[in-house]
Write a protein that holds these residues in place. Sequence first.
Motif, PDB file in Angstrom:
ATOM      1  N   ILE A 247       7.676  -3.709   1.107  1.00 30.06           N
ATOM      2  CA  ILE A 247       8.150  -4.819   1.944  1.00 30.06           C
ATOM      3  C   ILE A 247       7.173  -5.087   3.081  1.00 30.06           C
ATOM      4  CG2 ILE A 247      10.002  -5.602   3.453  1.00 30.06           C
ATOM      5  CD1 ILE A 247      11.950  -3.993   1.742  1.00 30.06           C
ATOM      6  N   THR A 248       6.668  -4.013   3.692  1.00 29.59           N
ATOM      7  CA  THR A 248       5.718  -4.184   4.789  1.00 29.59           C
ATOM      8  C   THR A 248       4.439  -4.870   4.314  1.00 29.59           C
ATOM      9  OG1 THR A 248       6.579  -2.171   5.821  1.00 29.59           O
ATOM     10  CG2 THR A 248       4.455  -2.981   6.597  1.00 29.59           C
ATOM     11  N   PHE A 249       3.941  -4.454   3.139  1.00 27.96           N
ATOM     12  CA  PHE A 249       2.730  -5.071   2.602  1.00 27.96           C
ATOM     13  C   PHE A 249       2.955  -6.545   2.286  1.00 27.96           C
ATOM     14  CE2 PHE A 249       0.104  -6.236  -1.082  1.00 27.96           C
ATOM     15  CZ  PHE A 249      -1.162  -6.033  -0.543  1.00 27.96           C
TER      16      PHE A 249
ATOM     17  N   SER B  58       5.154  -8.518   3.617  1.00 27.15           N
ATOM     18  CA  SER B  58       5.309  -9.245   4.876  1.00 27.15           C
ATOM     19  C   SER B  58       3.950  -9.508   5.528  1.00 27.15           C
ATOM     20  CB  SER B  58       6.206  -8.463   5.829  1.00 27.15           C
ATOM     21  OG  SER B  58       7.472  -8.246   5.263  1.00 27.15           O
ATOM     22  N   SER B  59       3.057  -8.521   5.454  1.00 28.71           N
ATOM     23  CA  SER B  59       1.720  -8.700   6.031  1.00 28.71           C
ATOM     24  C   SER B  59       0.945  -9.794   5.299  1.00 28.71           C
ATOM     25  CB  SER B  59       0.946  -7.378   5.986  1.00 28.71           C
ATOM     26  OG  SER B  59       1.612  -6.365   6.695  1.00 28.71           O
TER      27      SER B  59
END
Length: 251
Positions: free
Chosen positions: A1-3, A5-6
């Motif tokens: 999810i973080t990747f 989002s980035s």
Amino acid sequence: ITFASSVLAFILLQLLNNFIYQWGGWQAARTMHRRLVVAVTHAPLSWFDRTPTGQIINRFGPDMQSLDAVLVDWLRMTLDNGLRFLLRVASVASIMPIFALPAALCCSLGFCAGELYSRTEISVKRLVALNFSPVLSLFGEAAAGVAVIRGHRGVDAIFRQRLADRLAAHVRASEAQFNCNRWVSVRSDFCAATIAGAAGTIAYLRGGSSGLVGLSLTNAIGLSQTILTLVRNMNELEVELSSFQRISEWQ
């Protein structure tokens, strides 16, 4: 999810960046075009007697096209590569401080070559524009007197000779412009290769952590390419600004 989002945030920032540059460039080009139209349409008749028709077409043609589609792109690339250059220099110098000296020397040589190119290229581009205007003027005069050209023997040969002479002058100026471009390319590539070679030599002699050495070499090679791109972008931006200057002179 973080990747994810980035990546999504990066794409949105890129879209916002391109939109701001393109919208601002379009607004500026539209304003300059409106002012140019007003200045030409409100000029006295004596001004049209002094100014060649080809020069007027050249202002509304190549010069205006430079403002519409070229100038804003060179501005954006110059700013982007300028920031990238500063960040990469800081990254390599923080890992290998001794690298700052050869990098500064090679960068200075590259920017000096770029400055010489810019001063020459601006003058050469003016020559290209000046030699292109008579070609356009000749076509306008031929369109107006096509009946005379076709009705008298030998006039078509005179027209072909005049056209060949004016095209030859334009081609000579265009060839000089191309040669200037190749001149700065060779010297910029030399400076970029020197920086990469110096970084590799310093990393090999000093040793240290393989990860830091690999990171410094990667940034040094990227720095050489960034310097090459930055010098070319700055030069092309300065050259394209001559079109803006020529349009501003008529307003």
